[in-house]
Design an enzyme around this catalytic site. Structure first.
Site, PDB file in Angstrom:
ATOM      1  N   TRP A  35       7.309  -7.467   1.699  1.00  0.00           N
ATOM      2  CA  TRP A  35       6.849  -6.580   2.773  1.00  0.00           C
ATOM      3  C   TRP A  35       5.449  -6.941   3.262  1.00  0.00           C
ATOM      4  CZ3 TRP A  35       8.850  -4.871  -1.877  1.00  0.00           C
ATOM      5  CH2 TRP A  35       7.927  -4.633  -2.899  1.00  0.00           C
ATOM      6  N   ARG A  36       4.848  -7.953   2.664  1.00  0.00           N
ATOM      7  CA  ARG A  36       3.517  -8.350   3.125  1.00  0.00           C
ATOM      8  C   ARG A  36       3.636  -9.421   4.203  1.00  0.00           C
ATOM      9  NH1 ARG A  36      -0.025  -8.564  -2.471  1.00  0.00           N
ATOM     10  NH2 ARG A  36      -0.181  -6.297  -2.650  1.00  0.00           N
ATOM     11  N   GLU A  52       6.344   1.393   0.734  1.00  0.00           N
ATOM     12  CA  GLU A  52       5.552   2.405   0.025  1.00  0.00           C
ATOM     13  C   GLU A  52       6.423   3.571  -0.445  1.00  0.00           C
ATOM     14  OE1 GLU A  52       2.676   2.302  -1.206  1.00  0.00           O
ATOM     15  OE2 GLU A  52       1.955   0.466  -0.294  1.00  0.00           O
ATOM     16  N   GLN A  57       7.126   5.881  -7.833  1.00  0.00           N
ATOM     17  CA  GLN A  57       7.806   6.077  -9.130  1.00  0.00           C
ATOM     18  C   GLN A  57       8.737   4.925  -9.501  1.00  0.00           C
ATOM     19  OE1 GLN A  57       7.108   9.002 -10.695  1.00  0.00           O
ATOM     20  NE2 GLN A  57       6.227  10.126  -8.995  1.00  0.00           N
ATOM     21  N   THR A  58       8.634   3.782  -8.847  1.00  0.00           N
ATOM     22  CA  THR A  58       9.577   2.687  -9.099  1.00  0.00           C
ATOM     23  C   THR A  58       8.809   1.362  -9.160  1.00  0.00           C
ATOM     24  OG1 THR A  58      11.112   3.950  -7.719  1.00  0.00           O
ATOM     25  CG2 THR A  58      11.808   1.757  -8.339  1.00  0.00           C
ATOM     26  N   GLY A  96      16.914   6.090  -7.495  1.00  0.00           N
ATOM     27  CA  GLY A  96      16.387   7.329  -8.085  1.00  0.00           C
ATOM     28  C   GLY A  96      15.552   8.167  -7.121  1.00  0.00           C
ATOM     29  N   TYR A 135      -1.183   9.943  -0.457  1.00  0.00           N
ATOM     30  CA  TYR A 135      -1.250   8.530  -0.871  1.00  0.00           C
ATOM     31  C   TYR A 135      -0.599   7.635   0.183  1.00  0.00           C
ATOM     32  CZ  TYR A 135       0.090   4.095  -2.627  1.00  0.00           C
ATOM     33  OH  TYR A 135       0.286   2.741  -2.703  1.00  0.00           O
ATOM     34  N   ASP A 153      -3.078   4.957  -6.006  1.00  0.00           N
ATOM     35  CA  ASP A 153      -1.856   5.053  -6.809  1.00  0.00           C
ATOM     36  C   ASP A 153      -2.233   4.870  -8.281  1.00  0.00           C
ATOM     37  OD1 ASP A 153      -2.409   2.382  -7.097  1.00  0.00           O
ATOM     38  OD2 ASP A 153      -0.491   1.651  -6.354  1.00  0.00           O
ATOM     39  N   CYS A 205      -5.794  -5.776 -14.617  1.00  0.00           N
ATOM     40  CA  CYS A 205      -6.284  -4.546 -15.258  1.00  0.00           C
ATOM     41  C   CYS A 205      -5.076  -3.700 -15.668  1.00  0.00           C
ATOM     42  CB  CYS A 205      -7.187  -3.794 -14.284  1.00  0.00           C
ATOM     43  SG  CYS A 205      -8.128  -2.487 -15.086  1.00  0.00           S
ATOM     44  N   CYS A 221     -17.946  -3.735 -14.405  1.00  0.00           N
ATOM     45  CA  CYS A 221     -17.052  -2.787 -15.049  1.00  0.00           C
ATOM     46  C   CYS A 221     -17.711  -2.103 -16.253  1.00  0.00           C
ATOM     47  CB  CYS A 221     -15.776  -3.502 -15.477  1.00  0.00           C
ATOM     48  SG  CYS A 221     -14.607  -2.373 -16.229  1.00  0.00           S
TER      49      CYS A 221
HETATM   50 FE1  SF4 Z   1     -10.083  -3.698 -15.672  1.00  0.00          FE
HETATM   51 FE2  SF4 Z   1     -12.720  -3.674 -15.982  1.00  0.00          FE
HETATM   52 FE3  SF4 Z   1     -11.261  -5.229 -17.518  1.00  0.00          FE
HETATM   53 FE4  SF4 Z   1     -11.520  -5.780 -14.928  1.00  0.00          FE
HETATM   54  S1  SF4 Z   1     -13.126  -5.825 -16.454  1.00  0.00           S
HETATM   55  S2  SF4 Z   1      -9.636  -5.835 -16.139  1.00  0.00           S
HETATM   56  S3  SF4 Z   1     -11.603  -3.733 -14.040  1.00  0.00           S
HETATM   57  S4  SF4 Z   1     -11.199  -3.012 -17.464  1.00  0.00           S
END
Ligand code: SF4
Length: 368
Positions: A35-36, A52, A57-58, A96, A135, A153, A205, A221
């Site tokens: 879809w991009r 979207e 939930q999927t 679903g 959202y 999300d 992440c 971070c």
């Molecule tokens: Fe996630 Fe922070 Fe680790 Fe990056 S550095 S993966 S934002 S926890």
């Protein structure tokens, strides 16, 4: 993905540099999703919206084949709007959360009825359409129209809670996470930024064992710096899921047709087909009471085992009974004959049957 371990640098507050680092990473590592839009082509709002809604939930993996079937059959929103709802429900079967499919169709009808037949461009107008919540409105506004909107999300929630080390548990922390996420939304490339956050959450992440050493945001971070990344976002204690019980009646006619019934339009699995069953109750019904609600008067065979299906708000445990009946069989009052249909077994794959019903049918027919 290119995996390059980053040097340890001093911590800096998340801000414009974070956004630049994220966008540079996205330009190199973005996921190739159907879809991009490719290269510099414009995003099609219809495709953004469709993906979207399906992704709620999927997982991406589960959505891709459905998305491809939908756009092949209904390439434009006007074509989806003109399709019968039953066809849309049948195409959606297995994905679903069936209220999404009904709202999808209602939304397509509403968009097609607009003077220009196009999706509106602002979050406020998008929010007025069926099935579009905050959202999805923000995601469409950002991705399809480049507005500086901030969709949050589950993936984005996780990235933001870690970047800013939000230790307050969900769902109470949602508002704060949304506020912090908005501080990162750039005026330009808001759609790429939103998708970059989604991709980072999905691939780097991750909920367990985030790949912080490969992360473009490591320097910004706070959760990583404090060694608490994997513990975030924190979640409040979950209420235990209640259990409901029932008996499902699989009736197979001698000509190979299976008895199905259309569920009421509103409510759980609304408008989909079902295997007739007793009420799904909080207690196990005595066998004679359950069988009194059977859709035909005949000899029944109890299928060994049973099926378990997990809905968001409850766990369903069903006993399955099966009968083979002559073609001229009359349905009982309890079957609600007006809502019943006989579907040939060879056509079951294209019927609007949710996963739980397919599970019942497979279980009932496996020892034939
Ligand atoms: Fe996630 Fe922070 Fe680790 Fe990056 S550095 S993966 S934002 S926890």
């Amino acid at each position: 993905m290119t995996l390059v371990a980053r040097k340890q640098l001093p911590l800096r507050p998340a801000g414009p540099d974070t956004v630049d680092a994220l966008l540079a990473w996205y330009d190199a590592e973005r996921r190739d999703l159907p879809w991009r839009a490719k290269g510099r082509r414009k995003q099609d709002p219809y495709r953004v919206w469709l993906s979207e809604i399906m992704l709620q939930q999927t997982t991406v993996k589960a959505v891709i084949p459905y998305y491809e079937k939908f756009v092949a059959r209904w390439p434009k929103v006007s074509e989806l709007a003109a399709a019968p709802l039953d066809d849309v429900l049948a195409m959606w079967a297995g994905l679903g959360y069936y209220s999404r499919a009904r709202n999808l169709h209602a939304c397509a009808v509403a968009v097609a009825a607009r003077p220009d037949g196009q999706f509106p461009r602002t979050e406020a107008e998008l929010l007025e359409l069926p099935g579009i919540g905050p959202y999805t409105a923000a995601a469409i506004a950002a991705i399809a129209f480049g507005h500086p909107a901030t969709p949050v999300d589950g993936n984005i929630e996780r990235v933001v809670s870690r970047l800013f080390a939000v230790t307050h548990p969900l769902p109470g922390a949602k508002r704060e996470i949304k506020r912090l996420a908005a501080t990162l939304t750039p005026a330009k490339r808001a759609g790429d930024h939103a998708q970059a956050m989604m991709d980072l959450g999905a691939t780097v992440c991750t909920p367990k064992r985030p790949s912080c050493l490969m992360c473009p945001l490591q320097q910004d971070c706070h959760a990583h710096a404090r060694g608490i990344a994997e513990t975030l976002p924190r979640k409040g204690a979950k209420a235990e899921r209640p259990v409901r019980y029932g008996t499902a009646f699989l009736v197979l006619r001698e000509d190979g047709a299976v008895l199905l019934r259309k569920r009421p339009a509103a409510g759980l699995l609304g408008g989909m087909l079902e295997v007739p069953s007793t009420e799904w109750a909080d207690i196990v019904m005595p066998a004679d009471m359950a069988m009194a609600g059977a859709p035909v008067r005949t000899d029944w065979w109890s299928v060994p085992g049973g099926i378990v299906h997990i809905f968001t708000h409850f766990r369903l445990e069903l006993q399955v009974v099966r009968a083979i009946v002559p073609v001229e069989t009359v349905l009982t009052f309890w079957a609600e004959p007006d809502r019943c249909v006989w579907v040939p077994r060879r056509d079951l794959h294209k019927a609007a049957l949710p996963s739980v019903m397919r599970k019942i049918i497979a279980h009932a027919l496996k020892e034939q």
